[in-house]
Design an enzyme around this catalytic site. Structure first.
Site, PDB file in Angstrom:
ATOM      1  CB  CYS A   1      -1.047  -0.015   0.767  1.00  0.00           C
ATOM      2  SG  CYS A   1       0.075  -0.390   2.912  1.00  0.00           S
ATOM      3  CB  THR A   2      -0.203   5.144   0.504  1.00  0.00           C
ATOM      4  OG1 THR A   2      -1.052   5.010  -1.050  1.00  0.00           O
ATOM      5  CG2 THR A   2       0.855   5.854   0.245  1.00  0.00           C
TER       6      THR A   2
END
Length: 471
Positions: free
Chosen positions: A290-291
């Site tokens: 994810c980020t």
């Protein structure tokens, strides 16, 4: 000659989260909230911070000196709050917070004025969770009761739409195989989150550093290319939302990636409980990302609990052989393998085998980070022409386009959004005058913009959005 990057007072973004082993004491949440408010105010920092019994999640803007001073104060404060278990092999000068406080310092974009990329206010609030994966139950609605009622009505509309699609797919005695396949897929993907007690107590995913991540995936890609396995031993899982993946994602040659294509993170449990997801992940080594890493902390735990439950789409399915997550997320990975939007030279671009393609979407005033992935297209890619640095496409004409703001600053609020659900949509400059974005006045000969081009991804069944892609 010095540059702005050499100036210690340059502005940056700090992205961080922490899950202390024993959490934060409930009776200390208000004092800890006050600590953040006072410290950030004194250091002239803006941004958002979530404080819960589980831990903390925050994004702040300010000068690098101020942000690092905040980090030092935060580490000291956390050591006062949490119960720290010291291993006999630890040195006295070791800082236990380095194991569970993950903080990254991010550069500002060069194409937007600095002041337009900084938070103009500070919001610190106490929440139930560091990041919310499961929608609250009616018992925990509190002040959001009205919102939850709307969500239940929305859910009933979706269930009605699902029944209508099932009926359409089963009409006639000579149904085509495509209709039958559609019926099976829809029937197996009724949008019901499997009720798993204490799912958060499951073992989280194993963390891999960017270097470990690259080495493992390249090794598996090599084995796949040599035909060492009858089918893929590994699959990547992008736990982000669809508008994030549309501007950048990992693409490992020879290995598949599962894209849930959700509109919001709390829809991920529904996406994981679909036939598409279960078939793609069962019995495989799962590599999640994810980020910045915080969403994978919860997604990995939930996936493990879901596969253990032997229910829903996972009934009779083999559990994943292993679940890994990218430590520090895409942001940390691109610090090692990424490059500035304007590369220094072709030699720099070829130096490292980057597996990420495109931009990293971020939830601050920048919209996207200036460090991008110039991803390889094969294990033997030798020059920049064999790399991919842009994956975005205009939803209308499919032309290469990865700027949600079409040259404007995000703070100008000129972005295109779905007329139904308001999700961000990529529309190039040529096509932008031909569609009406959410909030814009209706005009003759201008069609409403929808995030799925002809439909809204939020009005159908989530199973229809989940897809597996091989590169």
């Amino acid at each position: 000659m010095s540059t702005t990057d050499d100036i210690p007072t340059k502005h940056m973004i700090a992205l961080y989260y922490c899950y202390p082993p024993a959490g934060l004491p409930k009776d200390q949440l208000e004092p800890h909230k006050l600590f953040h408010q006072e410290t950030c105010t004194n250091l002239n920092l803006g941004g958002r911070i979530r404080v819960s019994e589980e831990g903390i999640n925050g994004v702040l803007s300010g000068t690098e000196n101020a942000l690092r001073e905040y980090e030092a104060s935060l580490r000291k404060e956390l050591l006062k709050l949490v119960v720290v278990v010291i291993d006999d092999n630890d040195h006295d000068d070791d800082d236990p917070t380095t194991e569970w406080l993950d903080i990254k310092y991010c550069h500002l974009r060069n194409d937007i004025p600095t002041e337009q990329q900084l938070f103009d206010s500070l919001q610190v609030k106490i929440t139930r969770e560091v990041v919310s994966l499961i929608e609250p139950t009616p018992q925990n609605q509190g002040k959001n009761k009205g919102k939850r009622c709307r969500q239940r009505r929305k859910q009933k509309r979706k269930e009605k739409q699902l029944q209508e699609k099932l009926a359409e797919a089963s009409v006639g005695e000579d149904d085509s195989s495509n209709n039958k396949a559609t019926a099976v897929k829809l029937a197996a993907a009724k949008e019901v989150v499997v009720n798993i007690e204490d799912w958060k107590n499951n073992i989280p995913a194993q963390h891999l550093s960017p270097e470990e991540w690259n080495n493992k995936l390249l090794e598996l890609a090599q084995q796949e290319e040599e035909g060492s396995f009858e089918e893929s031993e590994a699959v990547l899982l992008d736990t982000r939302n669809i508008y994030e993946t549309r501007v950048g994602h990992f693409a490992v040659p020879q290995l598949p990636t599962l894209f849930p294509n959700t509109r919001k993170f709390s829809s991920l449990p529904l996406a994981l409980n679909t036939e598409e997801a279960a078939e793609a992940l069962a019995g495989k080594q799962v590599f999640m990302y994810c980020t910045g890493g915080v969403r994978c902390e919860r997604a990995g735990t939930y996936l493990r609990a879901l596969s253990d439950s032997n229910s829903g789409a996972w009934q009779g399915k083999e559990k994943p052989k292993a679940i890994f997550q990218l430590k520090g997320g895409i942001q940390k990975y691109l610090e090692t393998y990424g490059e500035q939007v304007e590369p220094k030279s072709d030699d720099d671009a070829d130096a490292k085998p980057c597996l990420y393609r495109g931009k990293n979407f971020v939830f601050d005033q920048r919209r996207t980070d200036p460090v991008i992935g110039n991803g390889i297209t094969s294990k033997t890619a030798s020059d920049s022409s064999e790399r991919v640095s842009s994956v975005g496409q205009c939803i209308i004409c499919s032309k290469t386009h990865d700027d949600y703001d079409n040259g404007f600053s995000p703070c100008d609020e000129k972005e295109a959004r779905c007329c139904r659900c308001r999700v961000l949509v990529l529309v190039c400059n040529d096509c932008r005058p031909n569609v009406r974005s959410c909030g814009e006045p209706e005009t003759d000969n201008v069609s409403d913009l929808l995030c799925g081009r002809t439909t809204c991804i939020d009005e159908g069944n989530i199973a229809e959005n989940v897809e597996t892609v091989r590169y």
